[in-house]
Design a protein around this motif. Structure first.
Motif, mmCIF file in Angstrom:
data_model
loop_
_atom_site.group_PDB
_atom_site.id
_atom_site.type_symbol
_atom_site.label_atom_id
_atom_site.label_comp_id
_atom_site.label_asym_id
_atom_site.label_seq_id
_atom_site.Cartn_x
_atom_site.Cartn_y
_atom_site.Cartn_z
ATOM 1 N N GLU A 158 0.817 -1.217 0.000
ATOM 2 C CA GLU A 158 0.000 0.000 0.000
ATOM 3 C C GLU A 158 0.854 1.273 0.000
ATOM 4 O O GLU A 158 0.311 2.375 0.014
ATOM 5 N N MET A 159 2.176 1.133 -0.010
ATOM 6 C CA MET A 159 3.067 2.295 0.077
ATOM 7 C C MET A 159 3.668 2.622 -1.281
ATOM 8 O O MET A 159 3.767 1.761 -2.167
ATOM 9 N N ASP A 160 4.105 3.884 -1.433
ATOM 10 C CA ASP A 160 4.824 4.235 -2.654
ATOM 11 C C ASP A 160 6.255 3.732 -2.540
ATOM 12 O O ASP A 160 6.708 3.299 -1.478
ATOM 13 N N ALA A 161 6.998 3.778 -3.644
ATOM 14 C CA ALA A 161 8.326 3.163 -3.708
ATOM 15 C C ALA A 161 9.281 3.747 -2.676
ATOM 16 O O ALA A 161 10.044 3.012 -2.033
ATOM 17 N N ALA A 162 9.278 5.061 -2.489
ATOM 18 C CA ALA A 162 10.197 5.696 -1.543
ATOM 19 C C ALA A 162 9.909 5.246 -0.118
ATOM 20 O O ALA A 162 10.825 4.988 0.667
ATOM 21 N N GLU A 163 8.620 5.144 0.223
ATOM 22 C CA GLU A 163 8.242 4.723 1.566
ATOM 23 C C GLU A 163 8.584 3.254 1.793
ATOM 24 O O GLU A 163 9.027 2.868 2.880
ATOM 25 N N VAL A 164 8.380 2.421 0.774
ATOM 26 C CA VAL A 164 8.754 1.011 0.878
ATOM 27 C C VAL A 164 10.236 0.878 1.195
ATOM 28 O O VAL A 164 10.641 0.140 2.097
ATOM 29 N N ASN A 165 11.043 1.616 0.456
ATOM 30 C CA ASN A 165 12.494 1.549 0.664
ATOM 31 C C ASN A 165 12.871 1.998 2.081
ATOM 32 O O ASN A 165 13.696 1.371 2.753
ATOM 33 N N ARG A 166 12.251 3.061 2.560
ATOM 34 C CA ARG A 166 12.560 3.574 3.892
ATOM 35 C C ARG A 166 12.185 2.567 4.973
ATOM 36 O O ARG A 166 12.963 2.294 5.895
ATOM 37 N N VAL A 167 10.987 2.004 4.862
ATOM 38 C CA VAL A 167 10.498 1.079 5.886
ATOM 39 C C VAL A 167 11.307 -0.217 5.887
ATOM 40 O O VAL A 167 11.670 -0.735 6.952
ATOM 41 N N VAL A 168 11.609 -0.743 4.705
ATOM 42 C CA VAL A 168 12.394 -1.977 4.620
ATOM 43 C C VAL A 168 13.790 -1.754 5.182
ATOM 44 O O VAL A 168 14.309 -2.578 5.945
ATOM 45 N N LEU A 169 14.415 -0.652 4.829
ATOM 46 C CA LEU A 169 15.750 -0.345 5.349
ATOM 47 C C LEU A 169 15.741 -0.240 6.877
ATOM 48 O O LEU A 169 16.628 -0.767 7.554
ATOM 49 N N ALA A 170 14.743 0.432 7.416
ATOM 50 C CA ALA A 170 14.660 0.609 8.866
ATOM 51 C C ALA A 170 14.489 -0.734 9.567
ATOM 52 O O ALA A 170 15.116 -0.994 10.606
ATOM 53 N N ARG A 171 13.614 -1.578 9.021
ATOM 54 C CA ARG A 171 13.386 -2.887 9.629
ATOM 55 C C ARG A 171 14.645 -3.742 9.576
ATOM 56 O O ARG A 171 15.039 -4.371 10.567
ATOM 57 N N LEU A 172 15.309 -3.768 8.418
ATOM 58 C CA LEU A 172 16.527 -4.546 8.266
ATOM 59 C C LEU A 172 17.628 -4.033 9.190
ATOM 60 O O LEU A 172 18.355 -4.816 9.801
ATOM 61 N N ARG A 173 17.740 -2.731 9.280
ATOM 62 C CA ARG A 173 18.796 -2.149 10.106
ATOM 63 C C ARG A 173 18.630 -2.557 11.569
ATOM 64 O O ARG A 173 19.603 -2.867 12.261
ATOM 65 N N ARG A 174 17.401 -2.546 12.030
ATOM 66 C CA ARG A 174 17.156 -2.933 13.421
ATOM 67 C C ARG A 174 17.473 -4.411 13.642
ATOM 68 O O ARG A 174 18.127 -4.785 14.614
ATOM 69 N N ARG A 175 16.991 -5.264 12.726
ATOM 70 C CA ARG A 175 17.231 -6.697 12.883
ATOM 71 C C ARG A 175 18.726 -7.015 12.804
ATOM 72 O O ARG A 175 19.268 -7.754 13.629
ATOM 73 N N ILE A 176 19.405 -6.471 11.801
ATOM 74 C CA ILE A 176 20.802 -6.810 11.563
ATOM 75 C C ILE A 176 21.696 -6.269 12.674
ATOM 76 O O ILE A 176 22.624 -6.946 13.125
ATOM 77 N N SER A 177 21.433 -5.068 13.146
ATOM 78 C CA SER A 177 22.248 -4.519 14.227
ATOM 79 C C SER A 177 22.091 -5.357 15.495
ATOM 80 O O SER A 177 23.058 -5.582 16.234
ATOM 81 N N ALA A 178 20.892 -5.861 15.748
ATOM 82 C CA ALA A 178 20.672 -6.715 16.925
ATOM 83 C C ALA A 178 21.419 -8.030 16.793
ATOM 84 O O ALA A 178 22.059 -8.501 17.740
ATOM 85 N N ILE A 179 21.364 -8.647 15.619
ATOM 86 C CA ILE A 179 22.036 -9.922 15.399
ATOM 87 C C ILE A 179 23.543 -9.773 15.524
ATOM 88 O O ILE A 179 24.239 -10.642 16.067
ATOM 89 N N MET A 180 24.077 -8.636 15.066
ATOM 90 C CA MET A 180 25.518 -8.412 15.091
ATOM 91 C C MET A 180 25.997 -7.859 16.429
ATOM 92 O O MET A 180 27.193 -7.650 16.628
ATOM 93 N N GLY A 181 25.078 -7.602 17.344
ATOM 94 C CA GLY A 181 25.467 -7.188 18.679
ATOM 95 C C GLY A 181 25.680 -5.708 18.862
ATOM 96 O O GLY A 181 26.285 -5.282 19.848
ATOM 97 N N TYR A 182 25.161 -4.891 17.946
ATOM 98 C CA TYR A 182 25.295 -3.438 18.072
ATOM 99 C C TYR A 182 24.070 -2.872 18.774
ATOM 100 O O TYR A 182 22.948 -3.040 18.314
ATOM 101 N N SER A 183 24.305 -2.186 19.873
ATOM 102 C CA SER A 183 23.194 -1.553 20.579
ATOM 103 C C SER A 183 22.737 -0.284 19.871
ATOM 104 O O SER A 183 21.603 0.157 20.029
ATOM 105 N N ASP A 184 23.626 0.314 19.079
ATOM 106 C CA ASP A 184 23.315 1.525 18.325
ATOM 107 C C ASP A 184 23.155 1.157 16.852
ATOM 108 O O ASP A 184 24.113 0.719 16.204
#
Length: 248
Positions: free
Chosen positions: A127-153
């Motif tokens: 339901e989102m436009d392309a720019a919003e899709v990219n932003r939301v996917v990046l944010a979700r991935l960043r949170r997941r990947i930083s947690a897996i790699m042990g980065y609190s920030d």
């Protein structure tokens, strides 16, 4: 070790050995013999794990450990785990924890997903436009990947820097693949993660698989994926040749 309670990726034998000790204590107790087992988390300052970094465990000091030991012995407990578990990081790095009864209750009390309040699931991306899709996917991935790699920030994961340059290894790559699949219903190949992909590359690959990519951005992740798969295939062929060895 707390590995007997939480598991330890890549160290199944170690977790099994610690679970055996737990079973031995249970057997002794059943026979009326004294025994107590403590599944310890990481200690600071002393021990083999003191120099290691874990994404979901913070170290306990020796003084805290000794105090805990006294409390456990005084209470006469058979088995107990003592660890400083960062449940917020655990829920981000291991989303399947929400399906485990005891941890599910704790995660629910913490409301650890508040920081991801704009994540409504992969279906909502349609339901989102392309720019919003990219932003939301990046944010979700960043949170997941930083947690897996042990980065609190989360800012430690630069969207343009290859993940292998900031500490990604093969075990983390497998965990990332499984976690991403749980969020999006599609997954990046492990080879893609290990062959120089950065966060933006992974996001574009997922968006393409979901059929939501912009036409002009479709080539880059495809090319990177193809190169990664070609390298993986080449390594497999080389490994096969080494196994065969010289013929007599």
């Amino acid at each position: 070790s707390v590995a007997a309670l939480l598991g330890s990726p890549g160290q199944a034998a170690y977790a099994c050995a610690n679970a055996w000790l737990d079973a031995l204590v249970a057997w002794r107790r059943a026979a009326g013999l004294p025994a107590t087992t403590i599944d310890w988390g990481q200690w600071a300052e002393v021990g083999l794990a003191s120099s290691l970094r874990f994404s979901v465990l913070d170290p306990i000091t020796p003084d805290e450990g000794v105090d805990a030991l006294g409390g456990v012995l005084a209470a006469g407990l058979t088995r107990v785990g003592v660890a400083r578990l960062r449940l917020d990081r655990a829920a981000a790095a291991f989303p399947e924890i929400n399906q485990i009864g005891f941890f599910a209750d704790l995660v629910g009390e913490l409301d650890v997903d508040d920081a991801d309040e704009d994540w409504a699931g992969a279906e909502a991306l349609k339901e989102m436009d392309a720019a919003e899709v990219n932003r939301v996917v990046l944010a979700r991935l960043r949170r997941r990947i930083s947690a897996i790699m042990g980065y609190s920030d989360e800012s430690a994961v630069d969207t343009a820097r290859p993940l292998t340059e900031i500490g990604l290894d093969s075990l983390m790559a497998v965990r990332m693949r499984n976690t991403i699949r749980g969020d999006f219903g599609v997954e990046p190949p492990v080879a893609l993660l290990l062959q120089g992909a950065n966060l933006a590359d992974v996001a574009l690959d997922l968006i393409r698989q979901l059929g939501l990519e912009e036409q002009e951005s479709a080539e880059r992740p495809n090319a990177l994926r193809d190169r990664a798969q070609q390298r993986a295939a080449a390594r497999q062929r080389a490994a096969s040749r080494r196994k065969v060895g010289p013929r007599s």
